[in-house]
Design a protein around this motif. Structure first.
Motif, PDB file in Angstrom:
ATOM      1  N   ALA A   1      -6.320 -47.705 -20.527  1.00 61.54           N
ATOM      2  CA  ALA A   1      -6.550 -48.162 -21.898  1.00 61.54           C
ATOM      3  C   ALA A   1      -6.667 -49.683 -21.960  1.00 61.54           C
ATOM      4  O   ALA A   1      -7.582 -50.222 -22.590  1.00 61.54           O
ATOM      5  N   PHE A   2      -5.762 -50.380 -21.306  1.00 67.54           N
ATOM      6  CA  PHE A   2      -5.762 -51.841 -21.340  1.00 67.54           C
ATOM      7  C   PHE A   2      -7.080 -52.407 -20.802  1.00 67.54           C
ATOM      8  O   PHE A   2      -7.717 -53.257 -21.434  1.00 67.54           O
ATOM      9  N   HIS A   3      -7.487 -51.939 -19.636  1.00 67.16           N
ATOM     10  CA  HIS A   3      -8.685 -52.489 -19.009  1.00 67.16           C
ATOM     11  C   HIS A   3      -9.960 -52.048 -19.727  1.00 67.16           C
ATOM     12  O   HIS A   3     -10.935 -52.807 -19.783  1.00 67.16           O
ATOM     13  N   SER A   4      -9.964 -50.845 -20.298  1.00 64.53           N
ATOM     14  CA  SER A   4     -11.127 -50.391 -21.064  1.00 64.53           C
ATOM     15  C   SER A   4     -11.306 -51.253 -22.309  1.00 64.53           C
ATOM     16  O   SER A   4     -12.421 -51.683 -22.625  1.00 64.53           O
ATOM     17  N   GLN A   5     -10.221 -51.527 -22.990  1.00 63.62           N
ATOM     18  CA  GLN A   5     -10.288 -52.375 -24.182  1.00 63.62           C
ATOM     19  C   GLN A   5     -10.701 -53.796 -23.798  1.00 63.62           C
ATOM     20  O   GLN A   5     -11.523 -54.418 -24.474  1.00 63.62           O
ATOM     21  N   ALA A   6     -10.171 -54.307 -22.711  1.00 61.61           N
ATOM     22  CA  ALA A   6     -10.536 -55.652 -22.249  1.00 61.61           C
ATOM     23  C   ALA A   6     -12.021 -55.716 -21.900  1.00 61.61           C
ATOM     24  O   ALA A   6     -12.686 -56.718 -22.184  1.00 61.61           O
ATOM     25  N   ALA A   7     -12.553 -54.663 -21.302  1.00 64.73           N
ATOM     26  CA  ALA A   7     -13.974 -54.637 -20.953  1.00 64.73           C
ATOM     27  C   ALA A   7     -14.832 -54.730 -22.210  1.00 64.73           C
ATOM     28  O   ALA A   7     -15.829 -55.458 -22.239  1.00 64.73           O
ATOM     29  N   VAL A   8     -14.438 -54.000 -23.251  1.00 64.54           N
ATOM     30  CA  VAL A   8     -15.170 -54.069 -24.521  1.00 64.54           C
ATOM     31  C   VAL A   8     -15.105 -55.483 -25.083  1.00 64.54           C
ATOM     32  O   VAL A   8     -16.124 -56.053 -25.480  1.00 64.54           O
ATOM     33  N   LYS A   9     -13.916 -56.063 -25.088  1.00 67.47           N
ATOM     34  CA  LYS A   9     -13.739 -57.412 -25.642  1.00 67.47           C
ATOM     35  C   LYS A   9     -14.551 -58.447 -24.872  1.00 67.47           C
ATOM     36  O   LYS A   9     -14.996 -59.441 -25.436  1.00 67.47           O
ATOM     37  N   GLN A  10     -14.757 -58.226 -23.579  1.00 68.65           N
ATOM     38  CA  GLN A  10     -15.507 -59.162 -22.748  1.00 68.65           C
ATOM     39  C   GLN A  10     -17.009 -58.893 -22.773  1.00 68.65           C
ATOM     40  O   GLN A  10     -17.778 -59.596 -22.126  1.00 68.65           O
ATOM     41  N   GLY A  11     -17.408 -57.856 -23.509  1.00 65.39           N
ATOM     42  CA  GLY A  11     -18.834 -57.577 -23.667  1.00 65.39           C
ATOM     43  C   GLY A  11     -19.459 -56.699 -22.603  1.00 65.39           C
ATOM     44  O   GLY A  11     -20.681 -56.683 -22.452  1.00 65.39           O
ATOM     45  N   ALA A  12     -18.655 -55.957 -21.883  1.00 63.96           N
ATOM     46  CA  ALA A  12     -19.204 -55.052 -20.867  1.00 63.96           C
ATOM     47  C   ALA A  12     -20.067 -53.985 -21.529  1.00 63.96           C
ATOM     48  O   ALA A  12     -19.791 -53.545 -22.640  1.00 63.96           O
ATOM     49  N   THR A  13     -21.101 -53.586 -20.835  1.00 59.86           N
ATOM     50  CA  THR A  13     -21.955 -52.508 -21.328  1.00 59.86           C
ATOM     51  C   THR A  13     -21.495 -51.183 -20.715  1.00 59.86           C
ATOM     52  O   THR A  13     -20.789 -51.170 -19.703  1.00 59.86           O
ATOM     53  N   ARG A  14     -21.935 -50.093 -21.314  1.00 65.99           N
ATOM     54  CA  ARG A  14     -21.586 -48.782 -20.764  1.00 65.99           C
ATOM     55  C   ARG A  14     -22.186 -48.628 -19.363  1.00 65.99           C
ATOM     56  O   ARG A  14     -21.579 -48.030 -18.479  1.00 65.99           O
ATOM     57  N   GLU A  15     -23.367 -49.169 -19.170  1.00 64.36           N
ATOM     58  CA  GLU A  15     -23.995 -49.114 -17.845  1.00 64.36           C
ATOM     59  C   GLU A  15     -23.127 -49.814 -16.801  1.00 64.36           C
ATOM     60  O   GLU A  15     -22.955 -49.312 -15.686  1.00 64.36           O
ATOM     61  N   GLU A  16     -22.557 -50.960 -17.157  1.00 68.57           N
ATOM     62  CA  GLU A  16     -21.676 -51.667 -16.230  1.00 68.57           C
ATOM     63  C   GLU A  16     -20.415 -50.859 -15.947  1.00 68.57           C
ATOM     64  O   GLU A  16     -19.945 -50.803 -14.800  1.00 68.57           O
ATOM     65  N   ILE A  17     -19.877 -50.232 -16.977  1.00 68.39           N
ATOM     66  CA  ILE A  17     -18.679 -49.393 -16.802  1.00 68.39           C
ATOM     67  C   ILE A  17     -18.996 -48.229 -15.864  1.00 68.39           C
ATOM     68  O   ILE A  17     -18.202 -47.908 -14.974  1.00 68.39           O
ATOM     69  N   MET A  18     -20.150 -47.608 -16.036  1.00 73.07           N
ATOM     70  CA  MET A  18     -20.517 -46.485 -15.173  1.00 73.07           C
ATOM     71  C   MET A  18     -20.686 -46.946 -13.726  1.00 73.07           C
ATOM     72  O   MET A  18     -20.298 -46.229 -12.801  1.00 73.07           O
TER      73      MET A  18
END
Length: 64
Positions: A8-25
């Motif tokens: 949860a922490f890192h997923s929320q941080a990724a959103v806050k930093q502007g990560a895209t779903r493609e980058e997450i995948m």
């Protein structure tokens, strides 16, 4: 690794930093490569958490 709170922490941080779903995948692909089968369940949770945080932040599917 294997920590629901960390997912949860890192997923929320990724959103806050502007990560895209493609980058997450892409990151989840590497996690599966490095962590094998057990990583699959946490990768699914991480993508779901990312999607939820992105929706809360107002990201559209094209953004996320």
């Amino acid at each position: 690794m294997r920590c629901d709170g960390c997912v949860a922490f890192h997923s929320q941080a990724a959103v806050k930093q502007g990560a895209t779903r493609e980058e997450i995948m892409e990151v989840m692909g590497m996690a599966l490569y490095m962590g094998a089968g057990p990583s699959l369940m946490y990768a699914a949770q991480a993508v779901e958490a990312f999607d939820q945080f992105a929706a809360q932040a107002g990201a559209t599917p094209a953004d996320a």
